[in-house]
Motif scaffolding. Structure first.
Motif, PDB file in Angstrom:
ATOM      1  N   VAL A  75     -26.023  30.894 153.614  1.00  0.00           N
ATOM      2  CA  VAL A  75     -27.079  31.768 154.112  1.00  0.00           C
ATOM      3  C   VAL A  75     -27.067  33.056 153.308  1.00  0.00           C
ATOM      4  CG1 VAL A  75     -27.841  33.179 156.072  1.00  0.00           C
ATOM      5  CG2 VAL A  75     -27.074  30.825 156.444  1.00  0.00           C
ATOM      6  N   LEU A  76     -28.226  33.432 152.821  1.00  0.00           N
ATOM      7  CA  LEU A  76     -28.390  34.707 152.135  1.00  0.00           C
ATOM      8  C   LEU A  76     -29.118  35.634 153.094  1.00  0.00           C
ATOM      9  CD1 LEU A  76     -28.121  36.470 149.624  1.00  0.00           C
ATOM     10  CD2 LEU A  76     -30.271  35.484 148.802  1.00  0.00           C
ATOM     11  N   LEU A  77     -28.383  36.633 153.604  1.00  0.00           N
ATOM     12  CA  LEU A  77     -28.976  37.620 154.503  1.00  0.00           C
ATOM     13  C   LEU A  77     -29.698  38.666 153.664  1.00  0.00           C
ATOM     14  CD1 LEU A  77     -26.033  38.141 157.009  1.00  0.00           C
ATOM     15  CD2 LEU A  77     -28.101  36.782 157.344  1.00  0.00           C
ATOM     16  N   VAL A  78     -30.933  38.936 154.028  1.00  0.00           N
ATOM     17  CA  VAL A  78     -31.759  39.881 153.283  1.00  0.00           C
ATOM     18  C   VAL A  78     -32.291  40.927 154.247  1.00  0.00           C
ATOM     19  CG1 VAL A  78     -33.788  40.117 151.804  1.00  0.00           C
ATOM     20  CG2 VAL A  78     -32.434  38.012 151.725  1.00  0.00           C
ATOM     21  N   ALA A  79     -32.088  42.195 153.906  1.00  0.00           N
ATOM     22  CA  ALA A  79     -32.590  43.304 154.725  1.00  0.00           C
ATOM     23  C   ALA A  79     -33.254  44.324 153.819  1.00  0.00           C
ATOM     24  CB  ALA A  79     -31.440  43.958 155.497  1.00  0.00           C
ATOM     25  N   THR A  80     -34.075  45.154 154.401  1.00  0.00           N
ATOM     26  CA  THR A  80     -34.736  46.195 153.623  1.00  0.00           C
ATOM     27  C   THR A  80     -33.695  47.192 153.133  1.00  0.00           C
ATOM     28  OG1 THR A  80     -35.107  47.597 155.548  1.00  0.00           O
ATOM     29  CG2 THR A  80     -36.853  46.007 154.987  1.00  0.00           C
ATOM     30  N   PRO A  81     -33.981  47.880 152.042  1.00  0.00           N
ATOM     31  CA  PRO A  81     -33.051  48.916 151.561  1.00  0.00           C
ATOM     32  C   PRO A  81     -32.782  49.982 152.621  1.00  0.00           C
ATOM     33  CG  PRO A  81     -34.651  48.411 149.858  1.00  0.00           C
ATOM     34  CD  PRO A  81     -35.096  47.683 151.105  1.00  0.00           C
ATOM     35  N   VAL A  92     -25.829  44.603 154.731  1.00  0.00           N
ATOM     36  CA  VAL A  92     -26.868  43.706 155.231  1.00  0.00           C
ATOM     37  C   VAL A  92     -26.507  43.141 156.605  1.00  0.00           C
ATOM     38  CG1 VAL A  92     -26.097  41.523 154.212  1.00  0.00           C
ATOM     39  CG2 VAL A  92     -28.536  42.000 154.384  1.00  0.00           C
ATOM     40  N   GLY A  93     -25.230  43.229 156.997  1.00  0.00           N
ATOM     41  CA  GLY A  93     -24.809  42.780 158.322  1.00  0.00           C
ATOM     42  C   GLY A  93     -23.992  41.509 158.345  1.00  0.00           C
ATOM     43  N   LYS A  94     -23.404  41.134 157.218  1.00  0.00           N
ATOM     44  CA  LYS A  94     -22.637  39.880 157.139  1.00  0.00           C
ATOM     45  C   LYS A  94     -21.504  39.830 158.163  1.00  0.00           C
ATOM     46  CE  LYS A  94     -21.622  40.597 152.818  1.00  0.00           C
ATOM     47  NZ  LYS A  94     -22.346  41.833 152.528  1.00  0.00           N
ATOM     48  N   SER A  95     -20.686  40.864 158.203  1.00  0.00           N
ATOM     49  CA  SER A  95     -19.533  40.874 159.107  1.00  0.00           C
ATOM     50  C   SER A  95     -19.956  40.893 160.562  1.00  0.00           C
ATOM     51  CB  SER A  95     -18.640  42.083 158.811  1.00  0.00           C
ATOM     52  OG  SER A  95     -18.114  41.986 157.505  1.00  0.00           O
ATOM     53  N   THR A  96     -21.005  41.626 160.863  1.00  0.00           N
ATOM     54  CA  THR A  96     -21.492  41.719 162.241  1.00  0.00           C
ATOM     55  C   THR A  96     -22.046  40.377 162.702  1.00  0.00           C
ATOM     56  OG1 THR A  96     -21.990  44.048 161.866  1.00  0.00           O
ATOM     57  CG2 THR A  96     -23.009  43.014 163.778  1.00  0.00           C
ATOM     58  N   VAL A  97     -22.815  39.724 161.851  1.00  0.00           N
ATOM     59  CA  VAL A  97     -23.358  38.402 162.202  1.00  0.00           C
ATOM     60  C   VAL A  97     -22.226  37.388 162.329  1.00  0.00           C
ATOM     61  CG1 VAL A  97     -24.824  36.499 161.399  1.00  0.00           C
ATOM     62  CG2 VAL A  97     -25.641  38.869 161.225  1.00  0.00           C
ATOM     63  N   ALA A  98     -21.232  37.459 161.444  1.00  0.00           N
ATOM     64  CA  ALA A  98     -20.086  36.543 161.529  1.00  0.00           C
ATOM     65  C   ALA A  98     -19.364  36.703 162.857  1.00  0.00           C
ATOM     66  CB  ALA A  98     -19.134  36.779 160.361  1.00  0.00           C
ATOM     67  N   ALA A  99     -19.147  37.943 163.283  1.00  0.00           N
ATOM     68  CA  ALA A  99     -18.486  38.187 164.572  1.00  0.00           C
ATOM     69  C   ALA A  99     -19.328  37.649 165.728  1.00  0.00           C
ATOM     70  CB  ALA A  99     -18.217  39.676 164.747  1.00  0.00           C
ATOM     71  N   ALA A 100     -20.642  37.816 165.655  1.00  0.00           N
ATOM     72  CA  ALA A 100     -21.524  37.304 166.704  1.00  0.00           C
ATOM     73  C   ALA A 100     -21.486  35.772 166.748  1.00  0.00           C
ATOM     74  CB  ALA A 100     -22.954  37.802 166.489  1.00  0.00           C
ATOM     75  N   LEU A 101     -21.449  35.131 165.584  1.00  0.00           N
ATOM     76  CA  LEU A 101     -21.334  33.667 165.543  1.00  0.00           C
ATOM     77  C   LEU A 101     -20.022  33.208 166.168  1.00  0.00           C
ATOM     78  CD1 LEU A 101     -22.715  32.847 161.994  1.00  0.00           C
ATOM     79  CD2 LEU A 101     -23.652  32.021 164.171  1.00  0.00           C
ATOM     80  N   ALA A 102     -18.938  33.881 165.823  1.00  0.00           N
ATOM     81  CA  ALA A 102     -17.628  33.508 166.373  1.00  0.00           C
ATOM     82  C   ALA A 102     -17.607  33.672 167.888  1.00  0.00           C
ATOM     83  CB  ALA A 102     -16.529  34.340 165.721  1.00  0.00           C
ATOM     84  N   ALA A 103     -18.300  34.683 168.396  1.00  0.00           N
ATOM     85  CA  ALA A 103     -18.364  34.883 169.848  1.00  0.00           C
ATOM     86  C   ALA A 103     -19.119  33.746 170.528  1.00  0.00           C
ATOM     87  CB  ALA A 103     -19.029  36.220 170.164  1.00  0.00           C
ATOM     88  N   LEU A 104     -20.029  33.121 169.809  1.00  0.00           N
ATOM     89  CA  LEU A 104     -20.797  31.997 170.355  1.00  0.00           C
ATOM     90  C   LEU A 104     -20.026  30.679 170.290  1.00  0.00           C
ATOM     91  CD1 LEU A 104     -24.274  32.722 168.692  1.00  0.00           C
ATOM     92  CD2 LEU A 104     -23.682  33.001 171.120  1.00  0.00           C
ATOM     93  N   ARG A 105     -18.997  30.608 169.411  1.00  0.00           N
ATOM     94  CA  ARG A 105     -18.320  29.347 169.142  1.00  0.00           C
ATOM     95  C   ARG A 105     -16.810  29.560 169.090  1.00  0.00           C
ATOM     96  NH1 ARG A 105     -22.597  26.097 166.841  1.00  0.00           N
ATOM     97  NH2 ARG A 105     -21.136  24.605 166.016  1.00  0.00           N
ATOM     98  N   ALA A 106     -16.144  29.247 170.172  1.00  0.00           N
ATOM     99  CA  ALA A 106     -14.689  29.409 170.238  1.00  0.00           C
ATOM    100  C   ALA A 106     -14.013  28.602 169.137  1.00  0.00           C
ATOM    101  CB  ALA A 106     -14.177  28.959 171.604  1.00  0.00           C
ATOM    102  N   GLY A 107     -12.983  29.170 168.549  1.00  0.00           N
ATOM    103  CA  GLY A 107     -12.199  28.492 167.521  1.00  0.00           C
ATOM    104  C   GLY A 107     -12.688  28.730 166.110  1.00  0.00           C
TER     105      GLY A 107
END
Length: 174
Positions: free
Chosen positions: A107-113, A21-36
């Motif tokens: 957050v519950l990430l939901v994507a199409t199958p 669903v993209g959990k790890s990718t979104v987490a990495a993008a969030l971390a890039a927006l917020r140092a630390g």
């Protein structure tokens, strides 16, 4: 969050959802927006513990929750990209945040199958290869129960990960 804004408190953000669903990718993008920000992948912690994988899940969860509390107490956010399909396990994350004096956001990430299948097909992570449809159905059933918990925010994850991260980022500010 802009550079000039001060924040009050820290947040443990659980990014939940099915594999692909993209959990790890979104987490990495969030971390890039917020140092630390600590991106705390429980599966990575689990891989650091020797022994039969069937025996490493619980020790990894305990260690990850200890790491989360420590990082939150240091004044920084924690983002956990993890499939958590049992309400009792979600409660453990909530309690860890509270124990560190932090907020908890779920957050519950939901994507199409189709989106999930495409992402899993291009994924090199061994723990997501060859996922059994019956296992995915069980995960999906568990997530339906978790989705009914108070405070769960459902987010459409079919968008680009950066867009999802910008949509989720305000939850870190409470």
């Amino acid at each position: 969050m802009g550079e000039g804004r001060r924040r009050s408190g820290t947040t443990l953000l659980l990014l939940n959802g099915l594999p692909g669903v993209g959990k790890s990718t979104v987490a990495a993008a969030l971390a890039a927006l917020r140092a630390g920000t600590l991106v705390l992948d429980v599966d990575v912690v689990r891989a650091l513990i020797s022994g039969d994988p069937a025996d490493t899940a619980e020790p990894a969860r305990r260690l990850a929750l200890d790491m989360a509390r420590s990082h939150l107490r240091s004044g920084a956010d924690v983002v956990v990209p993890q499939l958590v399909a049992r309400p009792d396990q979600v409660v453990r994350f909530e309690r860890s945040a509270a124990g560190a004096g932090a907020r908890f956001a779920h957050v519950l990430l939901v994507a199409t199958p189709e989106t999930r299948a495409r992402r899993v097909a291009h994924d090199v992570a061994t723990h997501r290869q060859g996922l059994d449809p019956a296992v995915l159905d069980a995960y999906d059933e568990g997530l339906r129960r978790v989705a009914d918990l108070p405070g769960v925010v459902r987010v459409d994850a079919d968008a680009e990960p950066g867009g999802v991260a910008h949509q989720v980022e305000p939850l870190l500010d409470g």
